[in-house]
Design a protein around this motif. Sequence first.
Motif, PDB file in Angstrom:
ATOM      1  N   MET A  49     -25.472  25.238  59.429  1.00  0.00           N
ATOM      2  CA  MET A  49     -25.483  25.418  57.980  1.00  0.00           C
ATOM      3  C   MET A  49     -24.736  24.258  57.320  1.00  0.00           C
ATOM      4  N   GLU A  50     -25.346  23.673  56.296  1.00  0.00           N
ATOM      5  CA  GLU A  50     -24.699  22.573  55.596  1.00  0.00           C
ATOM      6  C   GLU A  50     -23.679  23.103  54.590  1.00  0.00           C
ATOM      7  N   LEU A  51     -22.614  22.340  54.387  1.00  0.00           N
ATOM      8  CA  LEU A  51     -21.643  22.716  53.365  1.00  0.00           C
ATOM      9  C   LEU A  51     -22.296  22.684  51.987  1.00  0.00           C
ATOM     10  N   ASP A  52     -22.092  23.734  51.217  1.00  0.00           N
ATOM     11  CA  ASP A  52     -22.585  23.720  49.841  1.00  0.00           C
ATOM     12  C   ASP A  52     -21.444  23.308  48.924  1.00  0.00           C
ATOM     13  N   PRO A  53     -21.753  22.797  47.729  1.00  0.00           N
ATOM     14  CA  PRO A  53     -20.705  22.264  46.845  1.00  0.00           C
ATOM     15  C   PRO A  53     -19.627  23.277  46.470  1.00  0.00           C
ATOM     16  N   GLY A  54     -19.981  24.568  46.455  1.00  0.00           N
ATOM     17  CA  GLY A  54     -18.998  25.572  46.077  1.00  0.00           C
ATOM     18  C   GLY A  54     -18.316  26.244  47.247  1.00  0.00           C
ATOM     19  N   LEU A  55     -18.653  25.850  48.484  1.00  0.00           N
ATOM     20  CA  LEU A  55     -18.117  26.486  49.698  1.00  0.00           C
ATOM     21  C   LEU A  55     -18.196  28.009  49.587  1.00  0.00           C
TER      22      LEU A  55
ATOM     23  N   VAL B 234     -16.651  20.854  58.298  1.00  0.00           N
ATOM     24  CA  VAL B 234     -15.461  21.039  57.471  1.00  0.00           C
ATOM     25  C   VAL B 234     -15.524  20.061  56.304  1.00  0.00           C
ATOM     26  N   PRO B 235     -14.965  20.456  55.158  1.00  0.00           N
ATOM     27  CA  PRO B 235     -14.896  19.496  54.055  1.00  0.00           C
ATOM     28  C   PRO B 235     -13.771  18.502  54.310  1.00  0.00           C
ATOM     29  N   ASP B 236     -13.971  17.294  53.868  1.00  0.00           N
ATOM     30  CA  ASP B 236     -12.918  16.285  53.949  1.00  0.00           C
ATOM     31  C   ASP B 236     -11.786  16.721  53.018  1.00  0.00           C
ATOM     32  N   LEU B 237     -10.643  17.042  53.613  1.00  0.00           N
ATOM     33  CA  LEU B 237      -9.494  17.476  52.823  1.00  0.00           C
ATOM     34  C   LEU B 237      -8.520  16.321  52.601  1.00  0.00           C
ATOM     35  N   ASP B 238      -9.066  15.144  52.433  1.00  0.00           N
ATOM     36  CA  ASP B 238      -8.249  13.972  52.155  1.00  0.00           C
ATOM     37  C   ASP B 238      -7.258  14.306  51.033  1.00  0.00           C
ATOM     38  N   PRO B 239      -5.966  14.041  51.225  1.00  0.00           N
ATOM     39  CA  PRO B 239      -4.978  14.380  50.194  1.00  0.00           C
ATOM     40  C   PRO B 239      -5.277  13.783  48.827  1.00  0.00           C
ATOM     41  N   ARG B 240      -6.063  12.709  48.786  1.00  0.00           N
ATOM     42  CA  ARG B 240      -6.421  12.130  47.488  1.00  0.00           C
ATOM     43  C   ARG B 240      -7.443  12.978  46.748  1.00  0.00           C
ATOM     44  N   LEU B 241      -8.152  13.852  47.489  1.00  0.00           N
ATOM     45  CA  LEU B 241      -9.184  14.707  46.883  1.00  0.00           C
ATOM     46  C   LEU B 241      -8.677  16.106  46.561  1.00  0.00           C
TER      47      LEU B 241
ATOM     48  N   LEU C  31     -11.485  28.175  48.552  1.00  0.00           N
ATOM     49  CA  LEU C  31     -11.063  26.860  48.083  1.00  0.00           C
ATOM     50  C   LEU C  31     -11.907  26.502  46.865  1.00  0.00           C
ATOM     51  N   ARG C  32     -11.261  26.310  45.735  1.00  0.00           N
ATOM     52  CA  ARG C  32     -11.995  25.910  44.537  1.00  0.00           C
ATOM     53  C   ARG C  32     -12.446  24.458  44.664  1.00  0.00           C
ATOM     54  N   THR C  33     -13.595  24.163  44.095  1.00  0.00           N
ATOM     55  CA  THR C  33     -14.154  22.814  44.208  1.00  0.00           C
ATOM     56  C   THR C  33     -14.627  22.320  42.846  1.00  0.00           C
ATOM     57  N   GLY C  34     -14.833  21.006  42.753  1.00  0.00           N
ATOM     58  CA  GLY C  34     -15.318  20.402  41.523  1.00  0.00           C
ATOM     59  C   GLY C  34     -14.196  19.756  40.738  1.00  0.00           C
ATOM     60  N   SER C  35     -14.479  19.420  39.494  1.00  0.00           N
ATOM     61  CA  SER C  35     -13.477  18.777  38.645  1.00  0.00           C
ATOM     62  C   SER C  35     -12.446  19.804  38.199  1.00  0.00           C
ATOM     63  N   PRO C  36     -11.171  19.542  38.442  1.00  0.00           N
ATOM     64  CA  PRO C  36     -10.149  20.514  38.071  1.00  0.00           C
ATOM     65  C   PRO C  36      -9.990  20.636  36.562  1.00  0.00           C
ATOM     66  N   ALA C  37      -9.752  21.854  36.118  1.00  0.00           N
ATOM     67  CA  ALA C  37      -9.537  22.080  34.692  1.00  0.00           C
ATOM     68  C   ALA C  37      -8.190  21.511  34.262  1.00  0.00           C
ATOM     69  N   ASP C  38      -7.206  21.556  35.156  1.00  0.00           N
ATOM     70  CA  ASP C  38      -5.864  21.081  34.852  1.00  0.00           C
ATOM     71  C   ASP C  38      -5.615  19.781  35.605  1.00  0.00           C
TER      72      ASP C  38
ATOM     73  N   VAL D  22     -16.660  17.634  47.637  1.00  0.00           N
ATOM     74  CA  VAL D  22     -16.948  18.176  48.964  1.00  0.00           C
ATOM     75  C   VAL D  22     -17.695  17.129  49.779  1.00  0.00           C
ATOM     76  N   ARG D  23     -17.012  16.571  50.759  1.00  0.00           N
ATOM     77  CA  ARG D  23     -17.595  15.582  51.655  1.00  0.00           C
ATOM     78  C   ARG D  23     -17.619  16.182  53.059  1.00  0.00           C
ATOM     79  N   PRO D  24     -18.778  16.461  53.633  1.00  0.00           N
ATOM     80  CA  PRO D  24     -18.833  17.118  54.948  1.00  0.00           C
ATOM     81  C   PRO D  24     -18.395  16.224  56.086  1.00  0.00           C
ATOM     82  N   LEU D  25     -17.654  16.831  57.011  1.00  0.00           N
ATOM     83  CA  LEU D  25     -17.218  16.172  58.242  1.00  0.00           C
ATOM     84  C   LEU D  25     -17.582  17.066  59.417  1.00  0.00           C
ATOM     85  N   PRO D  26     -17.610  16.537  60.636  1.00  0.00           N
ATOM     86  CA  PRO D  26     -17.892  17.392  61.802  1.00  0.00           C
ATOM     87  C   PRO D  26     -16.855  18.506  61.935  1.00  0.00           C
ATOM     88  N   GLY D  27     -17.298  19.663  62.432  1.00  0.00           N
ATOM     89  CA  GLY D  27     -16.402  20.803  62.581  1.00  0.00           C
ATOM     90  C   GLY D  27     -15.810  20.924  63.965  1.00  0.00           C
ATOM     91  N   ASP D  28     -15.365  19.814  64.545  1.00  0.00           N
ATOM     92  CA  ASP D  28     -14.821  19.829  65.902  1.00  0.00           C
ATOM     93  C   ASP D  28     -13.296  19.838  65.850  1.00  0.00           C
TER      94      ASP D  28
END
Length: 245
Positions: free
Chosen positions: A1-7, A93-100, A19-26, A118-124
């Motif tokens: 299953m591919e990651l969807d933008p809203g997880l 897994v989504p890329d949880l880069d601290p910058r994102l 995990l909330r996704t997209g442009s943050p309100a704050d 949401v940037r997909p990465l391998p789930g290993d």
Amino acid sequence: MELDPGLTALRPLGGFFVLRTGSPADLSAPPLDQTYAGRPAAVQPDAVADRVAVIADRLGVREPRVCASLAQQGLAARLWSAALACAALYGRVPDLDPRLLRWDAAATAPDDLWLTEVRPLPGDPGTLAGTVLHAHLRPLGETLTRRYGVAPGLLWGNAASALAGAARQLDQWARLNTRPDVAHRAAHLTSALFAHPLLRGTGARSGTGFRRRSCCLYYRVPGGGVCGDCCFSRPPGSSPRAASG
């Protein structure tokens, strides 16, 4: 299953897994890379200090070291829950880069974290270790040790405890919802992660159970005691009669 933008697959698990996704309100909430770098409060909010202060106020704790430990364990639980569940449910897994990833230090789950893309990465296991252990928990731990004097071994124990807790909750959900595939993947990933040098030796595992070799200091919270996976059977300094009374 591919990651969807809203997880969206995480939503039935609730709480710490969402995990909330997209442009943050704050936009005032800082990306976590700036939090770990300890940018001056005049440039960005000091999320670490803010979270420590929030915990001190909510729990009535006067020791910053205790608050720092509990703050780290809470964030570790959020990161492990989202990452492990995505790997078990999606196989990615989504890329949880601290910058994102933005952290609202005053909020509780699931409103505390916001992934801006949401940037997909391998789930290993290797990707999970890189995504959570190396990208987040190592720099966060170094910051907390430097600023609050929290022992590194305690913080890695917290990280292991948080992983075990996330795995246990995911396993329970998978069994209740007749998803043996999810339970199997979660168990495999968790075992591989506990073999990582940063987590190896933090405690003893039996099935989904875990007994750590360190203490998160929760017993120093007014009215607190020892956690279910603590190395202590009762709060240090307490007598057997007081602990059982």
